[in-house]
Design a protein around this motif. Structure first.
Motif, PDB file in Angstrom:
ATOM      1  N   MET A 181       0.822  -1.209   0.000  1.00  0.00           N
ATOM      2  CA  MET A 181       0.000   0.000   0.000  1.00  0.00           C
ATOM      3  C   MET A 181       0.857   1.261   0.000  1.00  0.00           C
ATOM      4  O   MET A 181       0.498   2.264  -0.620  1.00  0.00           O
ATOM      5  CB  MET A 181      -0.943  -0.029   1.204  1.00  0.00           C
ATOM      6  CG  MET A 181      -1.987  -1.120   1.114  1.00  0.00           C
ATOM      7  SD  MET A 181      -2.939  -1.302   2.646  1.00  0.00           S
ATOM      8  CE  MET A 181      -4.019  -2.681   2.209  1.00  0.00           C
ATOM      9  N   GLY A 182       2.015   1.201   0.675  1.00  0.00           N
ATOM     10  CA  GLY A 182       2.933   2.326   0.634  1.00  0.00           C
ATOM     11  C   GLY A 182       3.462   2.572  -0.763  1.00  0.00           C
ATOM     12  O   GLY A 182       3.608   3.726  -1.197  1.00  0.00           O
ATOM     13  N   HIS A 183       3.719   1.487  -1.493  1.00  0.00           N
ATOM     14  CA  HIS A 183       4.161   1.596  -2.884  1.00  0.00           C
ATOM     15  C   HIS A 183       3.070   2.242  -3.742  1.00  0.00           C
ATOM     16  O   HIS A 183       3.344   3.074  -4.622  1.00  0.00           O
ATOM     17  CB  HIS A 183       4.516   0.212  -3.408  1.00  0.00           C
ATOM     18  CG  HIS A 183       5.157   0.207  -4.750  1.00  0.00           C
ATOM     19  ND1 HIS A 183       5.060  -0.853  -5.627  1.00  0.00           N
ATOM     20  CD2 HIS A 183       5.907   1.140  -5.384  1.00  0.00           C
ATOM     21  CE1 HIS A 183       5.708  -0.566  -6.750  1.00  0.00           C
ATOM     22  NE2 HIS A 183       6.237   0.626  -6.624  1.00  0.00           N
ATOM     23  N   VAL A 192      -7.059   2.912  -1.021  1.00  0.00           N
ATOM     24  CA  VAL A 192      -6.808   1.527  -1.432  1.00  0.00           C
ATOM     25  C   VAL A 192      -8.056   0.698  -1.191  1.00  0.00           C
ATOM     26  O   VAL A 192      -8.717   0.814  -0.152  1.00  0.00           O
ATOM     27  CB  VAL A 192      -5.598   0.930  -0.692  1.00  0.00           C
ATOM     28  CG1 VAL A 192      -5.812   0.916   0.819  1.00  0.00           C
ATOM     29  CG2 VAL A 192      -5.285  -0.481  -1.202  1.00  0.00           C
ATOM     30  N   VAL A 193      -8.397  -0.120  -2.175  1.00  0.00           N
ATOM     31  CA  VAL A 193      -9.521  -1.050  -2.056  1.00  0.00           C
ATOM     32  C   VAL A 193      -9.052  -2.306  -1.337  1.00  0.00           C
ATOM     33  O   VAL A 193      -8.115  -2.965  -1.798  1.00  0.00           O
ATOM     34  CB  VAL A 193     -10.079  -1.429  -3.442  1.00  0.00           C
ATOM     35  CG1 VAL A 193     -11.181  -2.480  -3.301  1.00  0.00           C
ATOM     36  CG2 VAL A 193     -10.579  -0.202  -4.183  1.00  0.00           C
ATOM     37  N   LEU A 194      -9.681  -2.634  -0.224  1.00  0.00           N
ATOM     38  CA  LEU A 194      -9.437  -3.916   0.433  1.00  0.00           C
ATOM     39  C   LEU A 194     -10.311  -4.930  -0.299  1.00  0.00           C
ATOM     40  O   LEU A 194     -11.401  -5.280   0.136  1.00  0.00           O
ATOM     41  CB  LEU A 194      -9.775  -3.827   1.921  1.00  0.00           C
ATOM     42  CG  LEU A 194      -9.078  -2.699   2.705  1.00  0.00           C
ATOM     43  CD1 LEU A 194      -9.408  -2.803   4.195  1.00  0.00           C
ATOM     44  CD2 LEU A 194      -7.574  -2.713   2.480  1.00  0.00           C
ATOM     45  N   ASP A 205      -7.880   1.799   8.458  1.00  0.00           N
ATOM     46  CA  ASP A 205      -7.360   3.165   8.374  1.00  0.00           C
ATOM     47  C   ASP A 205      -6.289   3.450   9.420  1.00  0.00           C
ATOM     48  O   ASP A 205      -5.471   4.350   9.245  1.00  0.00           O
ATOM     49  CB  ASP A 205      -8.492   4.175   8.522  1.00  0.00           C
ATOM     50  CG  ASP A 205      -9.363   4.273   7.279  1.00  0.00           C
ATOM     51  OD1 ASP A 205      -8.958   3.747   6.230  1.00  0.00           O
ATOM     52  OD2 ASP A 205     -10.451   4.873   7.370  1.00  0.00           O
ATOM     53  N   GLY A 206      -6.285   2.680  10.498  1.00  0.00           N
ATOM     54  CA  GLY A 206      -5.316   2.915  11.554  1.00  0.00           C
ATOM     55  C   GLY A 206      -3.916   2.411  11.265  1.00  0.00           C
ATOM     56  O   GLY A 206      -2.944   2.932  11.832  1.00  0.00           O
ATOM     57  N   PRO A 211      -5.946   5.736   3.039  1.00  0.00           N
ATOM     58  CA  PRO A 211      -7.325   5.487   3.463  1.00  0.00           C
ATOM     59  C   PRO A 211      -7.839   4.207   2.805  1.00  0.00           C
ATOM     60  O   PRO A 211      -7.519   3.930   1.647  1.00  0.00           O
ATOM     61  CB  PRO A 211      -8.082   6.716   2.952  1.00  0.00           C
ATOM     62  CG  PRO A 211      -7.047   7.774   2.806  1.00  0.00           C
ATOM     63  CD  PRO A 211      -5.782   7.064   2.409  1.00  0.00           C
ATOM     64  N   THR A 212      -8.616   3.430   3.542  1.00  0.00           N
ATOM     65  CA  THR A 212      -9.069   2.136   3.042  1.00  0.00           C
ATOM     66  C   THR A 212     -10.540   2.158   2.654  1.00  0.00           C
ATOM     67  O   THR A 212     -11.356   2.865   3.260  1.00  0.00           O
ATOM     68  CB  THR A 212      -8.852   1.037   4.096  1.00  0.00           C
ATOM     69  OG1 THR A 212      -9.607   1.346   5.270  1.00  0.00           O
ATOM     70  CG2 THR A 212      -7.384   0.914   4.454  1.00  0.00           C
TER      71      THR A 212
END
Length: 234
Positions: A181-183, A192-194, A205-206, A211-212
């Motif tokens: 996700m950092g990439h 980002v879509v989970l 989100d934590g 943001p998810t």
């Protein structure tokens, strides 16, 4: 009265989280301890995996329709599937379905647009990420998207299938998703879509760099809203 929600399940953890969310969140719309009637049916996950491994979308659709028909006979008014991967068979499901469906990727993409996101990273099983399930729905909302790299797809898919669906949640799995996700953030994604219904069990989100968009809970809440608001049209 509310509509009766039918859950076409595939993997246990994702289906359980979806069911629990419907029941717990129901109180916010219906009063203490209240939720719509819910029925769930699933075939063995192994049956789905066999079809996915050989690219047999017709086989996936047959399993989904088997569940759909059983849920229809049980009184369900509409259907949801808390499994992103098998949505790739939806084109073969809908023409033969006894009931209407909520599409998980449509729900997620619409929420992304509502929140003002512009470019979404897509995570999930290798089967899901390689498919057009999310790109088509994201583009329909006028948004951009990004898939993980080939190596990242293999890593995250292994964690999902070997760990998360087996109820194994490890620090190493979390660290891998954080890195992926950092990439995505570095490449311009603003959310980002989970896109596997088990990912929300370890990412949120934590602890995410972005943001998810929790596909499991978003689908559950969309189903709850439909069950309550459309009941008068039964």
């Amino acid at each position: 009265m509310t509509q009766h929600i039918g859950i076409v399940a595939c993997s246990a953890e994702g289906a359980a989280l979806c069911y629990k969310t419907i029941c717990v969140a129901g109180a916010g719309l219906m009063g203490p301890h209240a939720h719509p009637e819910v029925s769930l049916h699933t075939h063995s996950l192994a049956d789905y995996v066999e079809c996915l491994d050989r690219g047999d979308r017709a086989g996936v659709a047959k399993l989904m329709l088997s569940s759909a028909n059983k849920l229809a006979r049980g009184g369900a008014d509409f259907l949801i599937c808390p499994d992103n991967t098998i949505h790739q068979a939806m084109e073969q499901v809908l023409p033969h379905s006894p009931l209407p469906w909520l599409h998980i990727a449509e729900v997620v993409a619409a929420e992304a647009r509502t929140r003002g996101y512009r470019k979404l990273g897509i995570t999930g099983t290798r089967w899901l990420v390689d498919s057009e399930v999310y790109p088509e729905k994201i583009e329909a909302e006028g948004l951009a998207w990004l898939r993980p790299t080939e190596t990242e797809r293999d890593e995250t898919s292994r964690i999902i299938m070997d760990e998360l669906v087996q109820s194994r949640f490890t620090p190493q799995g979390i660290a891998t998703f954080q890195r992926v996700m950092g990439h995505m953030k570095e490449q311009g994604c603003d959310a980002v879509v989970l896109g596997c219904t088990e990912i929300p069990l370890i990412m949120n989100d934590g602890n995410s760099p972005l943001p998810t968009l929790d596909s499991t809970r978003l689908l559950a809440r969309a189903a709850l809203k439909r069950a309550v608001t459309e009941a008068s049209g039964r």
